[in-house]
Design an enzyme around this catalytic site. Structure first.
Site, short mmCIF file in Angstrom:
data_model
loop_
_atom_site.label_atom_id
_atom_site.label_comp_id
_atom_site.label_asym_id
_atom_site.label_seq_id
_atom_site.Cartn_x
_atom_site.Cartn_y
_atom_site.Cartn_z
N LYS A 6 11.81 13.14 7.44
CA LYS A 6 12.25 11.80 7.84
C LYS A 6 12.33 11.75 9.36
O LYS A 6 12.92 12.63 9.99
CB LYS A 6 13.61 11.52 7.22
CG LYS A 6 14.10 10.09 7.37
CD LYS A 6 15.43 9.93 6.66
CE LYS A 6 16.02 8.55 6.89
NZ LYS A 6 17.36 8.43 6.25
N ASP A 9 -6.09 2.65 12.04
CA ASP A 9 -5.27 1.53 11.58
C ASP A 9 -4.03 1.38 12.46
O ASP A 9 -2.99 0.91 12.00
CB ASP A 9 -4.85 1.73 10.11
CG ASP A 9 -4.25 0.48 9.49
OD1 ASP A 9 -4.68 -0.64 9.85
OD2 ASP A 9 -3.34 0.62 8.65
N GLU A 38 0.80 -1.22 0.00
CA GLU A 38 0.00 0.00 0.00
C GLU A 38 0.84 1.27 0.00
O GLU A 38 0.29 2.37 0.04
CB GLU A 38 -0.96 0.00 1.19
CG GLU A 38 -2.03 -1.07 1.08
CD GLU A 38 -3.17 -0.87 2.06
OE1 GLU A 38 -3.04 0.00 2.93
OE2 GLU A 38 -4.17 -1.59 1.95
N ASN A 83 2.93 0.75 12.56
CA ASN A 83 2.96 2.17 12.18
C ASN A 83 3.23 3.09 13.37
O ASN A 83 2.73 4.21 13.43
CB ASN A 83 1.69 2.59 11.43
CG ASN A 83 0.43 2.03 12.05
OD1 ASN A 83 0.30 2.02 13.28
ND2 ASN A 83 -0.49 1.58 11.22
#
Length: 304
Positions: free
Chosen positions: A186, A225, A105, A230
């Site tokens: 980042k 999610d 994804e 994550n």
């Protein structure tokens, strides 16, 4: 895996991008764009279209089908090239470096700039956009959905969430977005699923994550999610990333999604650190505390 097209950019002419943009425009109306429509969509002569089609086919930026009629469609490489050109024109990034993470994804690369950045291409829906269409709120109101639309809407949703949450919530700082791609700062740390915490740190890190979700909720968002895949953990704290499925707290299923986020995180910590985070922690109670702004620690809910 989608090929990194950054190395092709210097070889492409402006007219190649006219063709790619023309195919993109045509895909708003049809999955495959008829060849005879391309001169109008791309604002090129028929002869120029013929030449540019061959160049773009050779570089796998478009693909062709000849059943019923001759039609063309962008590949993800072609869509990537259009987004990269826009970022270059805006002087957002100077180039693309090594991959940071590749998945079904989304693909993430180092972005070359005067500060450490990351470039994320959304890939939702490329091979299974009908399945994604059923699962994602941002496609629920459309009867006909292409992978191009699905990926673009995912990027828009994620960028919108990060813009509204940063810096109050520890999310990657959003820098720019175009089409299905996002440029962000980042961030430091290692993915929680790969981190080895000292057992005595487990509850404290879990509390940090849940407090970030509580702040996000206070600002109007549910991740929807959240999991060990994550969240990044560093000495400086945690970062919660990957927000394309985020929903407003006013969404009819917001509480259900919040409870699922809490359950995913509790299950992971209970499995990896069973002596610190018991399996019977009160998921519903924690979610309710996050929603009403009273959450402080999982220890108040049997969580350690």
């Amino acid at each position: 895996m989608v090929r990194n097209v950054a190395g092709d950019m210097a070889e492409l002419d402006p007219e190649d991008f006219y063709l790619l943009s023309g195919v993109e425009q045509g895909m708003r109306f049809s999955e495959w764009v008829r060849r005879d429509k391309l001169p109008d969509y791309a604002d090129l002569t028929r002869e120029e279209v013929d030449y540019r089609i061959d160049r773009c086919l050779d570089r796998e930026l478009i693909e062709r089908k000849t059943i019923q009629y001759e039609g063309y469609q962008l590949t993800f490489e072609g869509y990537d090239a259009l987004a990269l050109r826009t970022f270059a024109e805006r002087e957002t990034i100077d180039g693309v470096g090594s991959p940071l993470g590749l998945g079904k994804e989304g693909d993430v690369y180092e972005a070359q700039s005067f500060r450490p950045l990351a470039l994320k291409y959304h890939r939702e829906g490329y091979t299974n956009f009908r399945e994604v269409n059923r699962d994602r709120e941002y496609t629920a109101d459309r009867d006909h959905v292409s992978w191009l639309y699905t990926a673009r809407k995912a990027a828009e949703r994620e960028y919108e969430a990060m813009e509204e949450l940063y810096p109050d919530v520890s999310v990657p700082r959003p820098v720019d977005h175009n089409r299905h791609a996002i440029v962000m700062e980042k961030f430091a740390g290692v993915e929680l699923s790969r981190a080895s915490l000292d057992p005595e740190q487990a509850v404290g890190v879990l509390d940090l994550i849940l407090r970030e979700l509580a702040t996000a909720h206070d600002l109007g968002w549910v991740h929807a999610d959240a999991s060990e895949h994550n969240v990044a953990v560093a000495e400086s704290g945690v970062t919660i990333f990957d927000w394309p499925q985020a929903v407003s707290v006013d969404h009819e299923n917001a509480r259900e999604f919040l409870e699922r986020d809490v359950e995913n995180l509790l299950r992971y910590f209970a499995r990896k650190y069973p002596h610190e985070v018991p399996r019977d922690a009160d998921t519903d109670g924690i979610a309710a505390a996050i929603a009403d702004g009273s959450f402080e620690t999982v220890r108040a809910f049997g969580g350690g």
